[in-house]
Write a protein that holds these residues in place. Structure first.
Motif, short mmCIF file in Angstrom:
data_model
loop_
_atom_site.label_atom_id
_atom_site.label_comp_id
_atom_site.label_asym_id
_atom_site.label_seq_id
_atom_site.Cartn_x
_atom_site.Cartn_y
_atom_site.Cartn_z
N ASP A 1 -4.07 12.99 1.57
CA ASP A 1 -3.34 13.15 0.25
C ASP A 1 -2.04 12.51 0.47
O ASP A 1 -0.89 12.93 1.26
N ARG A 2 -1.39 11.58 -0.52
CA ARG A 2 0.01 11.04 -0.59
C ARG A 2 0.71 12.27 -1.06
O ARG A 2 0.48 12.67 -2.08
N TYR B 1 1.88 11.76 4.22
CA TYR B 1 0.46 11.92 3.73
C TYR B 1 0.16 13.32 4.46
O TYR B 1 0.66 13.56 5.67
N TYR C 1 -5.78 5.98 6.24
CA TYR C 1 -5.75 7.45 5.77
C TYR C 1 -6.22 7.73 4.54
O TYR C 1 -6.56 9.12 4.35
N GLU C 2 -6.09 7.07 3.65
CA GLU C 2 -6.95 7.41 2.30
C GLU C 2 -8.29 7.51 2.62
O GLU C 2 -8.94 8.13 2.20
N THR C 3 -8.95 6.72 3.21
CA THR C 3 -10.35 6.51 3.76
C THR C 3 -10.56 7.99 4.39
O THR C 3 -11.58 8.58 4.16
N VAL D 1 -2.34 2.50 5.37
CA VAL D 1 -2.39 3.26 3.98
C VAL D 1 -3.93 3.45 3.88
O VAL D 1 -4.47 4.56 3.50
#
Ligand SMILES: CC(C)(COP(=O)(O)OP(=O)(O)OC[C@H]1O[C@@H](n2cnc3c(N)ncnc32)[C@H](O)[C@@H]1OP(=O)(O)O)[C@@H](O)C(=O)NCCC(=O)NCCS
Length: 340
Positions: free
Chosen positions: A140-141, A325, A134-136, A131
């Motif tokens: 986008d979720r 994502y 991928y956010e780094t 989580v």
């Protein structure tokens, strides 16, 4: 260090090393999940649907002095399907946080861009390092589901027997190990197409088939990958139409835990106990057909209250969140370049 990898021709030792890598990831991130075994693992990694391509890379240690291939430290593949590339990545826990995951994604994203694909998607398991990763990277979720697990040892088989019988008059259930019989393929595909039009759905990172030929191809692909499909159909007796269907797959890679795929009840057939009866019947059949099986897992959109209620009645327990994502490939490549 990262090189393109073809699991079809890879030495058996590399397939074993991949297995060891995925099991080290499971032990660290999903300790409740069963470890994988080498049941058709090579086929699992290389077989695809007609028209799809999977391109894989590995990060591998140097070969040993006696020429044995080095251990696989990380792996990524992108499955090019339709107009989207779907990623899967893993890095052994012992070598995380040293930039390897990022390097693998960068390699796969660049290739996806060169192949002309504009968007990229990935399934991310809640409450794992993926989580933050991928956010780094600026993904986008886009979709949230809940995974639930049913332990067969907890099932009340008497109550389940009542549920399997509790279907309205005018419908009958049929159990189809291996897939729907050829004469029902058209009706089966129609049932899936109708519900897709009405209910919409997720980003479709998982394959689903709405026309008869694609459905045949999809079943063929599952078999080649060592993933055995089981289906229970509800047939409306007066028309012979498929009123509902539920699909479970038992993968040779983790045969103690089956995956519940689509469950569909046609709009005009809702409210007759079909969903509950089909799933209950499926569990009975699996108990006999798959003696090694001890659990079934399923994924549901949080908005799908009716289906979640039936699953709870059957004994499924919410386990963790599961996300999809997405990212624009060109932007992702730029971002990765800009941040080194
Ligand atoms: C996600 C994964 C690939 C990351 O691999 P990695 O090699 O550790 O990633 P990187 O070192 O390239 O990390 C890049 C950046 O992502 C972010 N990141 C990585 N792990 C993170 C974590 N646990 N928490 C928060 N951010 C994280 C950080 O910003 C990191 O940069 P930094 O280390 O300089 O701070 C790895 O944890 C993994 O394999 N997870 C399992 C994947 C999976 O769920 N597979 C399916 C089940 S088998």
């Amino acid at each position: 260090m990262v090189r393109e990898w073809d699991p079809r021709t890879a030495p058996a030792a590399e397939i074993e090393s991949f297995l060891d890598a995925i099991n080290s990831v499971l032990a660290a991130d999903l300790p409740e999940d069963p470890l994988w075994e080498n049941g058709m693992l090579r086929e699992y990694l290389c077989e695809v649907m007609p028209g799809e391509r999977r391109i894989s890379w590995v990060a591998q240690e140097q070969p040993s002095v006696d020429g044995q291939p080095g251990a696989i430290l990380g792996h990524v593949h992108v499955l090019l399907l339709g107009d989207i590339g779907v990623l899967e990545v893993l890095v052994r826990p012992a070598v995380r946080r040293s930039g390897l995951g990022r390097k693998l994604i960068s390699t796969a994203a660049r290739r996806t861009y060169q192949e002309g694909f504009r968007s990229i998607g990935v399934e991310v398991i809640g409450d794992t390092p993926a989580v933050g990763f991928y956010e780094t990277l600026g993904f986008d979720r886009e979709y949230v589901e809940t995974r639930s697990v049913l332990r067969l040892s907890t099932v009340d088989w008497t109550a389940l027997g009542d549920m399997a019988q509790g279907i309205a008059a005018g419908y009958r259930l049929e159990f189809c190990p291996g897939g729907p019989p050829e004469e029902l393929i058209d009706a089966y595909a129609r049932a899936k197409a109708e519900v897709r039009d009405v209910d919409g759905g997720d980003l479709e990172l998982r394959p689903s088939s709405y026309d008869p030929q694609r459905l045949r191809d999809s079943l063929g692909c599952l078999h080649r990958r060592g993933m055995k499909p089981y289906i229970v159909l509800a047939i409306e007796e007066k028309t012979g139409e498929v009123a509902g269907l539920t699909e479970v797959v038992v993968p040779a890679q983790h045969p103690t835990r089956a995956d519940q795929y689509d469950t569909i009840v046609g709009q005009e057939h809702r409210g007759y106990g079909i969903d509950r009866a089909m799933k209950a019947r499926m569990l009975f059949e699996l108990r006999t057909a798959e003696p090694k099986l001890s659990e079934v897992q399923t994924w549901n959109a949080q908005a799908n209250e009716p289906m979640r209620a039936v699953n709870t009645e059957l004994g499924f327990q919410a386990d963790r969140e599961w996300y999809e994502y997405g990212a624009d490939v060109a932007e992702l490549v730029h971002r990765l370049d800009a941040t080194g």
